[in-house]
Design an enzyme around this catalytic site. Structure first.
Site, mmCIF file in Angstrom:
data_model
loop_
_atom_site.group_PDB
_atom_site.id
_atom_site.type_symbol
_atom_site.label_atom_id
_atom_site.label_comp_id
_atom_site.label_asym_id
_atom_site.label_seq_id
_atom_site.Cartn_x
_atom_site.Cartn_y
_atom_site.Cartn_z
ATOM 1 N N SER A 147 1.456 -9.712 -0.938
ATOM 2 C CA SER A 147 1.178 -8.271 -0.924
ATOM 3 C C SER A 147 1.381 -7.648 0.447
ATOM 4 O O SER A 147 1.606 -6.448 0.552
ATOM 5 C CB SER A 147 -0.240 -8.015 -1.415
ATOM 6 N N GLU A 180 -9.839 6.345 2.647
ATOM 7 C CA GLU A 180 -10.628 5.268 3.214
ATOM 8 C C GLU A 180 -9.683 4.120 3.510
ATOM 9 O O GLU A 180 -8.584 4.065 2.970
ATOM 10 C CB GLU A 180 -11.691 4.808 2.211
ATOM 11 N N LYS A 184 0.798 -1.217 0.000
ATOM 12 C CA LYS A 184 0.000 0.000 0.000
ATOM 13 C C LYS A 184 0.839 1.279 0.000
ATOM 14 O O LYS A 184 0.407 2.297 -0.521
ATOM 15 C CB LYS A 184 -0.953 0.003 1.191
HETATM 16 C C1 LIG Z 1 -1.881 -6.907 2.155
HETATM 17 C C2 LIG Z 1 -3.000 -6.547 1.245
HETATM 18 N N1 LIG Z 1 -3.107 -7.173 0.072
HETATM 19 C C3 LIG Z 1 -4.105 -6.893 -0.773
HETATM 20 C C4 LIG Z 1 -5.082 -5.984 -0.459
HETATM 21 C C5 LIG Z 1 -6.199 -5.777 -1.427
HETATM 22 O O1 LIG Z 1 -6.116 -4.573 -2.123
HETATM 23 P P1 LIG Z 1 -5.750 -4.581 -3.653
HETATM 24 O O2 LIG Z 1 -6.637 -5.556 -4.303
HETATM 25 O O3 LIG Z 1 -6.005 -3.176 -4.074
HETATM 26 O O4 LIG Z 1 -4.332 -4.952 -3.781
HETATM 27 C C6 LIG Z 1 -5.012 -5.294 0.753
HETATM 28 C C7 LIG Z 1 -6.018 -4.277 1.109
HETATM 29 O O5 LIG Z 1 -6.142 -3.787 2.170
HETATM 30 C C8 LIG Z 1 -3.945 -5.594 1.635
HETATM 31 O O6 LIG Z 1 -3.842 -4.973 2.813
#
Ligand SMILES: Cc1ncc(COP(=O)(O)O)c(C=O)c1O
Lengths: 310, 444
Positions: free
Chosen positions: B414, B134, B112
């Site tokens: 992620s 948000e 993020k």
């Molecule tokens: C670690 C992590 N991965 C994925 C996401 C999902 O978001 P996005 O689909 O935009 O990557 C989030 C959202 O809060 C997250 O914290």
């Protein structure tokens, strides 16, 4: 009232010009039930509304403040559907032309919702691009005169505008305090029915005063020869007077009316007369205020009201 | 774009820039003509156009060295580049080369920050004075709060009540970094409601405030802006895998909520047609929508959604036949959203990205397996990507699956899972999960 495609003149514009200064009232359809809405709309009509906006509830009302959000929640909880909404409109016999106020997704999905209602299953391929025309056709058939869509700026409005033109409906556009320059020119050149002048930044909701932005906007828009109605925050006869005095052709009032409905709660046994009476009285107060404002313009055209701080 | 261009002369024929600020639709506003767009209240349009100008000048054209400063800060403050790590035990288990892109090691513990720091810096270049955002899982809120503190900007975060309760550690982190956290009680109190409320704030304060949207969702130019800030993930990965494995991967796997880590990872690979791209959504507890309750016990928008408009964009949505948005559900707060980025919707329709989904149980197993086997505690969001790996290549997989992922696979981790420990313990206790340790012992 009808959406006769052959009619050259806009009923909405005619209603404003004929009744200037016009009172435009809003309530959410289905709050707290469609039967109640029918009574309330008739009361607003009797009270002197020159146009009535009916909200078709959508689950994500991003332009709405807490009052109308709550009304929309009540309407959705009561099971209000697009088809129920249109049937209500067909049932209504008001002097004031009716407009539907809803969010764009409700317009886009109407075709699918109808297809599935008719066949009992999902009849439209989910990959098919949604089409706005079935909604507009149904709206015209039901007797609506116009559409207001708070999440549809000029940039995205072409498909809906074309459909509305074909069916003799007005697509009312909103002018915000931030609308300027070439965008303002273009929007004002496309005005249909009236220009909805947003009195302040932010969301809908009753306020205690008339915003500075209202006076600024009306001054900025004075060179355009189209009917202008001011909404967002108008809640009292005195506001209506001040706004009309500042050059508006009409005032739009929503949250202050929805507050009355909320205070009266779900329909009483004997038909919910008190809420309807209160709505009629409030509409009359607002209309009197608007007329007072118009009279003081004729009395003394030099008068420039002192705007209160927003 | 030079300042001269802003006073449009209409002498240049082509170019959407001439259409900007004129009320006509910008040709760049969509993906493939349908998805995307700018379905927002009129009051926000000038701000979106101002943002579009800033995006072109600072991000695309590096005016005033914006991108240089951004990359420098991402290196020093953020800790980029993040490693691409060969996962030895997963490789063994799945009998192929598995590489993990370690976005969990980025400052804040998730991808993020790439976007949050980029947007807060952009807001600063644009002369904005206040930041709002948000958050769902609290990761974007945390990243935004960190970036705002780092760049000395006041910051307010909107977060749903349900999410506040299930992601407490992140609420504390935001507060520590000086952000105000505003609880949102509407609806089911998750990401969708938080976005509604942030949009309402923005519609009120747009003249001095920038809305740092947290995924590749929302009106144009947000989906492109966020993707561009996130695309560093895939750019690094593409370079690293060639250095470390000597070739491009057969497949790239990433979880998808709104889809920012997804597109961030995929973007650099989109032109590589031999690289399969898998977006793993939350299957929740079931793929069916409960029409009566207005509830979808999943967030599998790409797989099961229909086209519509939510939060400023035409995209795929979980909605009732009548067009009401339904409440989504996932054990992972960050995937719990009824919409998805319009670019992903477009890439799915054009068959470039394959949407798949795994349910809550598979995600929890994925969480435990990575923790156990590799010593990495992943976010519950990322755990969905790991769950898909197990389903496709694990011991119980159908035989044909082997070819689907190929021999060289990259999975984007992620984020890290510290924020999820409480939820995972609770949810694990309720279930019989094969990969879970005995959680009873945690109590005593
Ligand atoms: C670690 C992590 N991965 C994925 C996401 C999902 O978001 P996005 O689909 O935009 O990557 C989030 C959202 O809060 C997250 O914290």
């Amino acid at each position: 009232m009808s959406g006769d495609p052959a009619a050259a003149d806009s009923e909405v514009e005619a209603a404003i010009r004929r009744n200037r200064p016009a009172l435009i009232t809003y309530i959410t359809a289905g709050d707290p039930s469609l039967e109640d809405t029918k009574e309330y709309v008739e009361a607003l009509d009797r009270g002197g509304s020159d146009l009535i906006e009916l909200g078709l509830p959508f689950s994500e009302p991003i332009a709405e403040g807490s009052t109308i959000q709550a009304a929309i929640n009540r309407a959705l909880a009561a099971g209000t559907t697009p088809e129920g909404f249109f049937e209500l409109v067909e049932d209504l016999e008001t002097e004031a032309p009716l407009l539907v106020m809803t969010y764009y997704n409700m317009i886009l999905q109407y075709e699918r919702s109808e297809a599935s209602r008719a066949s009992g299953e999902r009849a439209v391929n989910p990959r098919d691009e949604p089409d706005v025309r079935p909604f507009v056709e149904r709206a015209a058939d039901a007797g609506l005169s116009g559409i207001i869509v708070p999440d549809l700026p000029a940039e995205e409005a072409d498909p809906l505008r074309e459909a509305c033109n074909d069916h003799g409906l007005d697509l009312v556009c909103i002018v915000a305090p931030t609308t300027e320059g070439e965008r303002l020119e273009r929007i004002m050149s496309q005005v249909s029915g009236f220009a909805y002048v947003q009195a302040r930044l932010g969301t809908t909701g009753a306020r205690a005063n008339v915003s500075v932005a209202t006076h600024d906007s009306l001054a900025r828009l004075s060179k355009y020869d189209v009917p202008k109605a001011v909404g967002f925050g108008v809640s009292e006869g005195d506001h209506a007077a001040e706004i009309v005095e500042a050059g508006a052709d009409g005032v739009i009032v929503g949250s202050a009316l929805v507050d009355i409905i909320a205070e009266h709660g779900a329909g009483e046994e004997n038909g919910d007369a008190p809420a309807a009476d209160a709505l009629e009285a409030k509409a009359a107060e607002l209309k009197r205020g608007a007329v007072r404002g118009a009279e003081s313009v004729t009395d003394d055209p030099e008068v420039t009201p002192e705007p209160e701080q927003p | 774009m030079s300042t001269g261009d802003q006073e449009r002369t209409h002498e240049t024929t082509e170019s959407n820039r001439d259409d900007r600020n004129t009320g006509k639709r910008d040709a760049d506003a969509t993906f493939g003509g349908d998805y995307g767009g700018q379905y927002v209240p009129e009051a926000l349009m000038p701000a979106l156009q101002e943002l579009e100008d800033a995006y072109e000048r600072y991000v695309l054209e590096n005016e005033d060295g914006f991108m240089d400063e951004f990359r420098e800060r991402m290196r020093e403050f953020g800790g980029r580049p993040t490693p691409l790590q060969r996962a030895d035990r997963l490789s063994e288990r799945y009998d192929r080369e598995i590489y993990l892109k370690r976005e969990d090691l980025l400052h804040g513990g998730a991808h993020k920050l790439n976007n949050a720091l980029g947007q807060v810096l952009l807001a600063k270049y644009m002369g904005k004075e206040r930041i709002i955002a948000e958050t769902g899982a609290g990761q974007h809120g945390t990243a935004t709060a960190m970036a705002a503190a780092h760049l000395d900007m006041p910051c307010e975060i909107y977060m749903g009540r349900t999410d506040i309760n299930r992601q407490r550690p992140n609420v504390y982190r935001m507060r520590m970094n000086g952000a105000e956290v505003n609880p949102v009680t509407a609806g089911s109190g998750t990401l969708k409601e938080a976005i509604n409320e942030t949009m309402r704030d923005w519609a009120t304060t747009v003249e001095n405030t920038h809305y740092v949207i947290g995924s590749i969702v929302g009106p144009h130019p947000f989906p492109k802006l966020v993707r561009d800030f996130q695309s560093v993930i895939g750019e690094e990965t593409r370079r690293q895998i060639q250095e470390q494995a000597g070739r491009l991967p057969d497949s790239v796997v990433a979880c998808a909520g709104g889809g920012s880590n997804t597109m961030g990872t995929f973007h650099a690979f989109v032109p590589d047609e031999d690289v399969a791209l898998y977006a793993v959504e939350a299957g929740g507890s079931s793929l069916q929508i409960d029409v009566e309750e207005g509830l979808a016990p999943n967030s599998a928008t790409l797989s099961t959604g229909t086209d519509g408009v939510l939060h400023g964009a035409m995209t795929k949505l979980l909605q009732s036949e009548e067009g009401q948005i339904v409440e989504s559900h996932s054990v992972s707060a960050g995937l719990d959203y009824a919409g998805v980025g319009p670019e992903l919707a477009h890439l799915v329709d054009s068959d470039r990205v394959t949407p798949v989904n795994v349910d809550d149980d598979a995600a929890l197993n994925g969480f435990h397996r990575l923790s156990n086997l590799e010593g990495i505690i992943p976010a519950l969001e990322s755990s969905h990507a790991l769950g898909y790996l197990e389903r496709t290549a694990g011991p119980d997989a159908e035989t044909t699956s082997h070819d689907e992922l190929g021999d060289l696979v990259v999975v984007n981790v992620s984020g890290r899972g510290d924020k999820d420990l409480e939820t995972v313990l609770e949810e694990t206790e309720k279930r019989d999960l094969e990969a879970a340790p005995d959680v009873e012992v945690f109590d005593g």
